[in-house]
Design a protein around this motif. Structure first.
Motif, PDB file in Angstrom:
ATOM      1  N   GLN B  77       0.843  -1.342  -0.102  1.00  0.00           N
ATOM      2  CA  GLN B  77      -0.040  -0.042   0.175  1.00  0.00           C
ATOM      3  C   GLN B  77       0.782   1.427  -0.011  1.00  0.00           C
ATOM      4  OE1 GLN B  77      -2.713   0.157   3.316  1.00  0.00           O
ATOM      5  NE2 GLN B  77      -3.886   1.711   2.299  1.00  0.00           N
ATOM      6  N   ASN B  79      -0.889   4.523  -0.689  1.00  0.00           N
ATOM      7  CA  ASN B  79      -1.631   5.759  -0.516  1.00  0.00           C
ATOM      8  C   ASN B  79      -3.057   5.034   0.188  1.00  0.00           C
ATOM      9  OD1 ASN B  79      -3.183   4.737  -2.641  1.00  0.00           O
ATOM     10  ND2 ASN B  79      -1.993   6.046  -4.112  1.00  0.00           N
ATOM     11  N   ALA B  80      -3.717   5.799   0.113  1.00  0.00           N
ATOM     12  CA  ALA B  80      -4.916   5.572   0.957  1.00  0.00           C
ATOM     13  C   ALA B  80      -5.595   4.214   0.155  1.00  0.00           C
ATOM     14  CB  ALA B  80      -6.245   6.507   1.059  1.00  0.00           C
ATOM     15  N   ALA B  81      -5.457   4.222  -1.100  1.00  0.00           N
ATOM     16  CA  ALA B  81      -6.230   3.171  -1.974  1.00  0.00           C
ATOM     17  C   ALA B  81      -5.541   1.896  -1.644  1.00  0.00           C
ATOM     18  CB  ALA B  81      -6.210   3.595  -3.254  1.00  0.00           C
ATOM     19  N   HIS B  82      -6.190   0.512  -2.152  1.00  0.00           N
ATOM     20  CA  HIS B  82      -5.404  -0.649  -2.204  1.00  0.00           C
ATOM     21  C   HIS B  82      -5.507  -1.261  -3.622  1.00  0.00           C
ATOM     22  CE1 HIS B  82      -5.583  -1.078   2.191  1.00  0.00           C
ATOM     23  NE2 HIS B  82      -6.800  -0.680   2.105  1.00  0.00           N
ATOM     24  N   LYS B  96      -8.101  -1.175  -8.662  1.00  0.00           N
ATOM     25  CA  LYS B  96      -7.811  -0.257  -7.461  1.00  0.00           C
ATOM     26  C   LYS B  96      -9.078  -0.251  -6.453  1.00  0.00           C
ATOM     27  CE  LYS B  96      -7.445   4.637  -6.514  1.00  0.00           C
ATOM     28  NZ  LYS B  96      -7.471   6.167  -7.089  1.00  0.00           N
ATOM     29  N   SER B  98     -10.853   1.390  -3.405  1.00  0.00           N
ATOM     30  CA  SER B  98     -10.815   2.852  -2.643  1.00  0.00           C
ATOM     31  C   SER B  98     -12.120   3.029  -1.774  1.00  0.00           C
ATOM     32  CB  SER B  98     -10.440   3.968  -3.625  1.00  0.00           C
ATOM     33  OG  SER B  98     -11.258   3.879  -4.715  1.00  0.00           O
ATOM     34  N   GLU B  99     -12.030   3.902  -0.841  1.00  0.00           N
ATOM     35  CA  GLU B  99     -12.986   4.343   0.050  1.00  0.00           C
ATOM     36  C   GLU B  99     -13.466   5.534  -0.297  1.00  0.00           C
ATOM     37  OE1 GLU B  99     -12.270   3.652   4.012  1.00  0.00           O
ATOM     38  OE2 GLU B  99     -11.556   1.481   3.912  1.00  0.00           O
ATOM     39  N   ARG B 100     -14.655   5.539  -0.124  1.00  0.00           N
ATOM     40  CA  ARG B 100     -15.124   6.817  -0.206  1.00  0.00           C
ATOM     41  C   ARG B 100     -16.447   7.157   0.902  1.00  0.00           C
ATOM     42  NH1 ARG B 100     -16.693   9.966  -4.995  1.00  0.00           N
ATOM     43  NH2 ARG B 100     -16.141   8.148  -6.276  1.00  0.00           N
ATOM     44  N   VAL B 137     -17.088   1.165  -0.905  1.00  0.00           N
ATOM     45  CA  VAL B 137     -15.913   0.852  -1.387  1.00  0.00           C
ATOM     46  C   VAL B 137     -16.055   0.614  -2.807  1.00  0.00           C
ATOM     47  CG1 VAL B 137     -14.135  -1.110  -1.108  1.00  0.00           C
ATOM     48  CG2 VAL B 137     -15.554  -0.365   0.976  1.00  0.00           C
ATOM     49  N   GLU B 138     -15.270   1.125  -3.652  1.00  0.00           N
ATOM     50  CA  GLU B 138     -15.190   1.177  -4.935  1.00  0.00           C
ATOM     51  C   GLU B 138     -13.985   0.472  -5.457  1.00  0.00           C
ATOM     52  OE1 GLU B 138     -17.298   5.158  -6.350  1.00  0.00           O
ATOM     53  OE2 GLU B 138     -15.162   5.128  -6.019  1.00  0.00           O
ATOM     54  N   ARG B 142      -7.768  -0.381 -13.362  1.00  0.00           N
ATOM     55  CA  ARG B 142      -6.744   0.563 -13.670  1.00  0.00           C
ATOM     56  C   ARG B 142      -5.970   0.078 -14.848  1.00  0.00           C
ATOM     57  NH1 ARG B 142      -8.871   4.933 -11.842  1.00  0.00           N
ATOM     58  NH2 ARG B 142      -6.946   6.043 -11.938  1.00  0.00           N
TER      59      ARG B 142
END
Lengths: 249, 420
Positions: B77, B79-82, B96, B98-100, B137-138, B142
């Motif tokens: 990891q 950054n904030a995304a996985h 990717k 990522s949380e929103r 969670v999206e 990528r």
């Protein structure tokens, strides 16, 4: 559920040579098992050939096993032994000293001499192909699957077997490389859908061949087992047809 | 639920990804311990689900390409995304996740429901504000790395440089850069000129955990080759060749098949590697090529059943293996929903079962035993009554704690060391 156990059944009375030499009961058993392993492997390879996505690793491993059996059978002079049953004495020692199929030799007391599998010679293979093409009779190559159908324990003309599976091996790898859409479509237009399921196919074949060991594949197959048994005969006829197509293409 | 085909923890162990035969990826997240639910620590709950691969049809060859996920590998990891890589037989994708948990309100040019506002309605300018929303969670694709493999991909491995990764199929290994999808470099090619001469295929490959120039690949003949990418562009010549000499007394027609390596994994330390063949797990010291330093028998009682296992194709099952975080214990699966762990120092091993009947939540697992000879003791299972349709091929161990994930066909089991 798993198979009922792997007892080695003694095929007494099936061979005329029984009783002629001490210890000879073990030999037909080994030969027949080896032959049945060879037949089983060929079925698996041909099914690989017919499935949409052949698993290359599996095909290669099975093909290598087939080559090993072929090599050993030729080294043993098994072909000659079949044809001259009454004078089997010369081959006796060599057969006894090779490994029994499924048993680890820790269970056996004899000292082993290991056949030289690692020195498998490609020239040897091409010589084989030449020999068998010269000596192969004009009988159609559907002889090989006919063996599988009903005569597993009988020794069919071994020369045909050699030539046939040599051809099969080569064909299989060539076709894995260059799949020609036409022949594949031909195959599928004739084939019953149950061929896609290897278990069903093998169950159908094995229950027909009355194998003494490694039976009860039924326990593994899907619930369509009973249905596939009744479809057996038509499946086997289809197999002939498919092999003809394979050979012609 | 579909059959699980791969299981993988991420680098921290907080996330656990599973891939299945239907091309779906399900990610579980570890619950944080809270005062209100003190027992919840260690529980994993669904975090995200997405369809990674779809079935495809190769028109040139008239072959269907399965959507089954063969492997998932996480990226570290940054950054904030996985990020994770998932692959089927032909195509690798970078996802990717990522949380929103916030959304912007008060846009000038569009309404709350997203429709564009009429220009004449915009009478004043305002600054949009961020308002909290329910966590979403999206997962978004990528990169798609396609068209580089003629044969079926069996392995992917992220390099320690975190910029490149390898993908291996039956005959070739390719090196990719994570940012570049239209080009990959072929680093191993064992395809013979004449396919009739093919006798060996690649079964697994992995990068060394610390040396970004080193990788290994295993073969169907039971050998492992270690390659150094600094030595040449095409690594057909290996730097090290690992093979155990065959034991002539146990030679049979099935010897080659059972020697075929189904998985290879470096230890976390990078000093050792572990290989799984049909009946055993072997630990190799990278400095010793002629034999493994440790061998563990997983289910030796199957050796006398090889003919039947060949007949029903079970002999071709590909079991995986894994290390625990400290490399002190190794784990692998077997049949009848059994899996085994081996402690390397103490040589203790245990057989456990992953099934609903034998594991109630929070109950301690009872060790199982297979009866190998004669009289069956109480609670033992005979070899003949093992269920060969219940196979545990995929297992994973948390990187730092004693939490294990075991995939039993279409069920995922999570076991944890009992803490008093």
């Amino acid at each position: 559920m798993f198979v009922r156990g792997l007892k080695r059944k003694c095929f007494d009375g099936e061979e005329d040579i029984e009783g002629t030499l001490a210890g000879i009961k073990a030999i037909p058993s080994y030969n027949l098992q080896r032959q049945s392993l060879l037949d089983m492997s060929l079925v698996k390879l041909q099914l690989c050939h017919m499935l949409v996505e052949p698993n290359l690793c599996r095909s290669v491993l099975i093909a290598n096993t087939v080559r090993q059996i072929q090599e050993e059978m030729t080294q043993d002079g098994t072909w000659q032994m079949i044809n001259t049953q009454s004078t089997g004495q010369a081959s006796l020692d060599r057969l006894v000293s090779t490994d029994i199929l499924c048993r680890s030799s820790r269970d056996q007391a004899e000292g082993k001499h290991v056949p030289a599998y690692s020195t498998f010679n490609k020239d040897f293979e091409s010589d084989q192909a030449q020999d068998s093409s010269e000596t192969m009779s004009t009988a159609p190559s559907v002889q090989a699957p006919r063996n599988l159908q009903s005569n597993v324990w009988e020794m069919e003309n071994p020369q045909e077997n050699k030539g046939n599976f040599q051809k099969s091996l080569d064909q299989i790898f060539e076709t894995l490389e260059n799949k020609s859409p036409n022949s594949v479509e031909d195959l599928f237009s004739e084939v019953d859908n149950s061929y896609y399921d290897l278990d069903t196919m093998l169950t159908g074949m094995m229950s027909n061949t009355k194998m003494g060991h490694c039976d009860s594949l039924e326990t593994f197959s899907s619930p369509t087992n009973t249905a596939s048994n009744s479809n057996c005969k038509s499946d086997l006829n289809d197999l002939d047809h498919i092999v003809e197509i394979l050979v012609e293409s | 639920a579909d059959i699980i085909s791969t299981v993988e923890f991420n680098y921290t162990g907080d996330l656990l990804a599973t891939g299945d035969k239907g091309g779906r990826v399900v990610i579980f997240q570890r619950e944080q311990e809270t005062k209100s639910r003190p027992l919840s620590r260690g529980e994993y709950n669904v975090y995200s689900t997405f369809q990674s691969h779809e079935p495809e049809f190769d028109y040139l060859k008239s072959l269907e390409i399965e959507e089954k996920i063969n492997k998932i590998r996480w990226l570290p990891q940054q950054n904030a995304a996985h990020f994770l890589l998932s692959t089927n037989d032909k195509t690798i994708k970078l996802w990717k996740i990522s949380e929103r948990d916030k959304r912007a309100e008060g846009y000038n040019l569009k309404d709350e429901d997203g429709r564009l506002r009429e220009p004449f309605r915009v009478t004043e300018l305002r600054v949009p504000t961020l308002k909290p929303m329910d966590l979403m969670v999206e997962a978004s694709p990528r990169r798609t790395f396609a068209n580089a493999h003629t044969y079926h991909i069996n392995s992917i491995s992220v390099n320690s440089d975190y910029a490149t990764y390898l993908s291996a199929d039956d005959l070739r290994i390719n090196l990719w850069h994570l940012e570049v999808t239209n080009r990959s470099f072929n680093i191993v090619d064992i395809k013979p000129a004449n396919m009739e001469e093919l006798t060996e295929v690649i079964t697994a490959a992995e990068f060394h955990p610390h040396h970004c120039n080193v990788f290994v690949y295993s073969s169907s003949k039971g050998t492992i080759r270690l390659c150094d990418m600094r030595s040449s562009a095409l690594c057909d010549q290996h730097s090290k060749f690992f093979e155990e000499p065959e034991d002539p007394s146990s030679r049979s027609f099935f010897s080659e098949i059972i020697s075929s390596i189904s998985d290879v994994k470096f230890s976390h330390s990078g000093r050792y590697m572990m290989t799984r063949d049909y009946l055993s797990v072997k630990v190799w010291d990278l400095n010793m090529e002629n034999r493994p330093v440790e061998t563990y028998q997983v289910h030796e009682y199957l050796r006398s059943k090889l003919c039947s296992l060949y007949e029903n194709d079970c002999i071709f099952d590909k079991f995986e293996c894994c290390w625990n975080g400290s490399d002190s214990t190794i784990m692998t699966g077997s049949y009848n929903n059994f899996f085994r762990t081996f402690e390397r120092e103490s040589h203790r091993d245990v057989t456990l079962e992953a099934s609903r009947e034998s594991s109630k939540p929070r109950a301690v697992l009872k060790p199982r035993k297979v009866c190998t000879s004669g009289k069956r003791k109480k609670d033992e299972i005979t070899v003949d009554s093992l269920d060969f349709n219940k196979k545990i091929l995929h297992t994973a161990w948390h990187p730092t704690e004693n939490i294990i994930a075991v995939a039993a066909t279409n069920n995922l089991y999570l076991f944890q060391e009992k803490v008093n």
